[in-house]
Design a protein around this motif. Structure first.
Motif: not given
Length: 262
Positions: A51-54, A97-98, A134-136, A140-143
């Motif tokens: 996750v951190l690498a992503g 995102i989380d 994140i804004l990409q 409206w469909r945030a996880p």
């Protein structure tokens, strides 16, 4: 409304709930992630490493730069080994995102609504500056992820007992969220322009200064000219500060009106 039965949140129309293997797997990865199956070998990575690498790749190049292959290369492992930890790119973005939302310093329960809402807005603003990718995503469909819902819970909690109806509370928070996201997108675009052209905002507008002498028509745009002469376009407080204060003033009027009508 929902009720808890056996630790599960169940709606009154539970028989109409859609559960697919894909969505169940996606949500379980956020709320009750399974341990990676390493076939007896000691895991060389953790899911957090992936996750951190992503996040690092997306911070540098946006979501266009994010692929399972590139994440694997950043971690010096084979691409197929990542699927031990994350099923795919969609699930990885959910987790990213989380993890990013976990950085928010959210206002404590019971704090006065105006400074609390200001803190909420500033925290979201700074989050988007650190992680513009994140804004990409479709906001409206945030996880449906723990820290994303923590942020929403905190925002709603700020307003829920201030006077407006529950529906108005949702509307007010949506206005704040859309306001911050819109300004953040503009600020991010400005940063990219500065990086690509070498001109900051002041230098850009200086380069365009001949327009005002050669092309601007005062008779066609008298209101614009009047406001400019009075310093109305000056923004010494930055892109967020003064606009946020005006928005909070409007919210205060809504809250006062709701209290007086109750």
């Amino acid at each position: 409304m929902t009720s808890e039965e056996g630790g599960e949140c169940v709606s009154p129309d539970d028989d109409e709930i859609v559960r697919t293997p894909e969505i169940t797997r996606r949500l379980a990865l956020l709320w009750d992630p399974p341990e990676p199956k390493t076939r007896g070998r000691r895991a060389s990575l953790t899911r957090a490493d992936v996750v951190l690498a992503g996040i690092a790749l997306a911070d540098e190049g946006g979501l266009d730069a994010l692929s399972m292959r590139r994440v694997a290369a950043a971690l010096n492992v084979g691409a197929m080994s990542l699927y031990t930890y994350v099923p795919g790119r969609t699930e990885l973005i959910d987790l990213m995102i989380d993890r990013a939302y976990a950085e928010l310093d959210l206002p404590e329960a019971g704090a006065p609504w105006r400074p609390a809402l200001s803190q909420y807005a500033h925290q979201c603003w700074m989050l988007y500056q650190r992680h513009p990718w994140i804004l990409q995503t479709n906001m409206w469909r945030a996880p449906l992820a723990p820290h994303v819902l923590d942020a929403q819970e905190a925002g709603l909690r700020i307003l829920v007992d201030t006077g407006p109806t529950e529906r108005q509370v949702v509307e007010i928070l949506s206005v704040v969220d859309n306001f911050v996201q819109g300004l953040a997108r503009t600020a991010i675009a400005e940063d990219r322009e500065r990086e690509s052209t070498g001109l900051d905002s002041d230098a850009y507008w200086t380069s365009m200064s001949s327009f005002w002498a050669d092309w601007f028509d005062v008779e066609r745009f008298p209101t614009m000219n009047r406001i400019w002469e009075k310093g109305g376009f000056d923004d010494p407080a930055g892109p967020l500060e003064s606009s946020l204060e005006r928005l909070l003033d409007s919210i205060e009027l809504t809250i006062d009106r709701a209290r007086n009508s109750s």
